[in-house]
Write an enzyme that holds these catalytic residues in place. Structure first.
Site, PDB file in Angstrom:
ATOM      1  N   HIS A 127       0.808  -1.211   0.000  1.00 49.61           N
ATOM      2  CA  HIS A 127       0.000   0.000   0.000  1.00 49.61           C
ATOM      3  C   HIS A 127       0.845   1.266   0.000  1.00 49.61           C
ATOM      4  CE1 HIS A 127      -3.394   2.727   1.196  1.00 49.61           C
ATOM      5  NE2 HIS A 127      -4.002   1.909   0.360  1.00 49.61           N
ATOM      6  N   THR A 137       7.570   3.003 -13.016  1.00 55.70           N
ATOM      7  CA  THR A 137       8.155   2.376 -11.825  1.00 55.70           C
ATOM      8  C   THR A 137       7.258   1.266 -11.302  1.00 55.70           C
ATOM      9  OG1 THR A 137       9.386   4.351 -11.175  1.00 55.70           O
ATOM     10  CG2 THR A 137       8.847   2.779  -9.429  1.00 55.70           C
ATOM     11  N   TYR A 156      18.717  -5.707 -16.564  1.00 57.22           N
ATOM     12  CA  TYR A 156      17.960  -4.456 -16.608  1.00 57.22           C
ATOM     13  C   TYR A 156      17.234  -4.321 -17.941  1.00 57.22           C
ATOM     14  CZ  TYR A 156      20.728  -3.137 -12.504  1.00 57.22           C
ATOM     15  OH  TYR A 156      21.320  -3.109 -11.264  1.00 57.22           O
ATOM     16  N   ARG A 170      18.224   1.919 -18.528  1.00 59.11           N
ATOM     17  CA  ARG A 170      18.744   2.847 -17.527  1.00 59.11           C
ATOM     18  C   ARG A 170      17.629   3.308 -16.592  1.00 59.11           C
ATOM     19  NH1 ARG A 170      22.835   7.386 -19.447  1.00 59.11           N
ATOM     20  NH2 ARG A 170      23.934   5.430 -19.902  1.00 59.11           N
ATOM     21  N   CYS A 187      14.362  -6.839  -5.991  1.00 61.40           N
ATOM     22  CA  CYS A 187      15.259  -6.125  -6.894  1.00 61.40           C
ATOM     23  C   CYS A 187      16.686  -6.666  -6.847  1.00 61.40           C
ATOM     24  CB  CYS A 187      15.223  -4.629  -6.620  1.00 61.40           C
ATOM     25  SG  CYS A 187      15.451  -4.161  -4.909  1.00 61.40           S
ATOM     26  N   SER A 193      23.796  -7.066 -17.880  1.00 55.59           N
ATOM     27  CA  SER A 193      23.683  -7.955 -19.038  1.00 55.59           C
ATOM     28  C   SER A 193      24.867  -8.907 -19.155  1.00 55.59           C
ATOM     29  CB  SER A 193      23.539  -7.146 -20.330  1.00 55.59           C
ATOM     30  OG  SER A 193      24.635  -6.261 -20.483  1.00 55.59           O
TER      31      SER A 193
END
Length: 223
Positions: A127, A137, A156, A170, A187, A193
């Protein structure tokens, strides 16, 4: 009152009517402070500046119980999993802040024992304002939460492509730095890469990222 629950509450103007409470949870990566309101989880604050806390955490005593010596690990795990489901059911019937904190605490303790088992457990709802309105995001964080399980990583660029923005690698890094609920939104599973570890909370949390990847059986030499 739930053990360890802060008796203080805080109301942040940017969060409208959300009155926040917090509690500390002992996990595989040290003591995490979980903050919630009566509708879900707002923040997980990791011990970024306490590298040695990872080694001394009492996460191996789940839910404050002392289990009989020699008790089968599978039986212990089944007991832990059932407590997560019970906590989720309790929130459905009584959606109070303490119950959301309890649910999150039990999920984190299962994760500390077995990340793959935790991925099959219900997670508490989120929340924080980031998750309440559509944005790049939010799309990145929700894709990471739902699509990248333990023992897997994603680059990414690949994560950007998953939300139909293949040139926004980015921007993915910027989105991850805004993640208010690490572990619930993993995350730490996002790497470069070339499969090198990349950043985590700027670079302050590299030791935690490495520990979490190893905890999930991803101890690559480049990490």
């Amino acid at each position: 009152m739930t053990p360890g629950l802060s008796s203080m509450t805080a109301q942040e103007p940017s969060l409208g009517a959300c009155v926040l409470e917090s509690t500390d949870v002992h996990t595989v990566c040290g003591t995490i402070t979980v903050t919630a309101c009566g509708r879900g989880i707002h923040r997980l604050d990791l011990p970024l500046d306490e590298e040695n806390s990872c080694r001394s955490s009492p996460y191996f005593e789940p839910f404050g119980k002392v289990f009989p010596k020699g008790k089968a690990k599978a039986v212990l795990m089944a007991d832990c999993l059932s407590q997560v489901h019970e906590a989720a059911d309790k929130v459905t019937k009584h959606p109070h802040t303490e119950n959301y904190l309890d649910w999150c605490r039990k999920w984190l303790q299962v994760y500390s024992y077995n990340p793959k088992q935790a991925s099959a457990c219900p997670q508490p709802p989120l929340h924080h304002p980031i998750f309440l309105t559509d944005s790049f995001t939010r799309r990145i964080l929700l894709a990471l939460r739902t699509e990248i399980p333990p023992s897997h990583t994603v680059s990414y660029g690949h994560l950007a492509a998953m939300v139909a923005a293949p040139r926004a690698a980015r921007a993915v890094g910027m989105a991850l730095r805004r993640n208010p609920v690490p572990l619930l939104v993993p995350c730490h599973r996002v790497v470069r890469s070339d499969n090198s570890i990349g950043g985590y909370a700027g670079r302050r949390g590299i030791h935690l990222k490495r520990l979490l990847l190893q905890h999930e059986s991803l101890s690559h030499n480049s990490f």
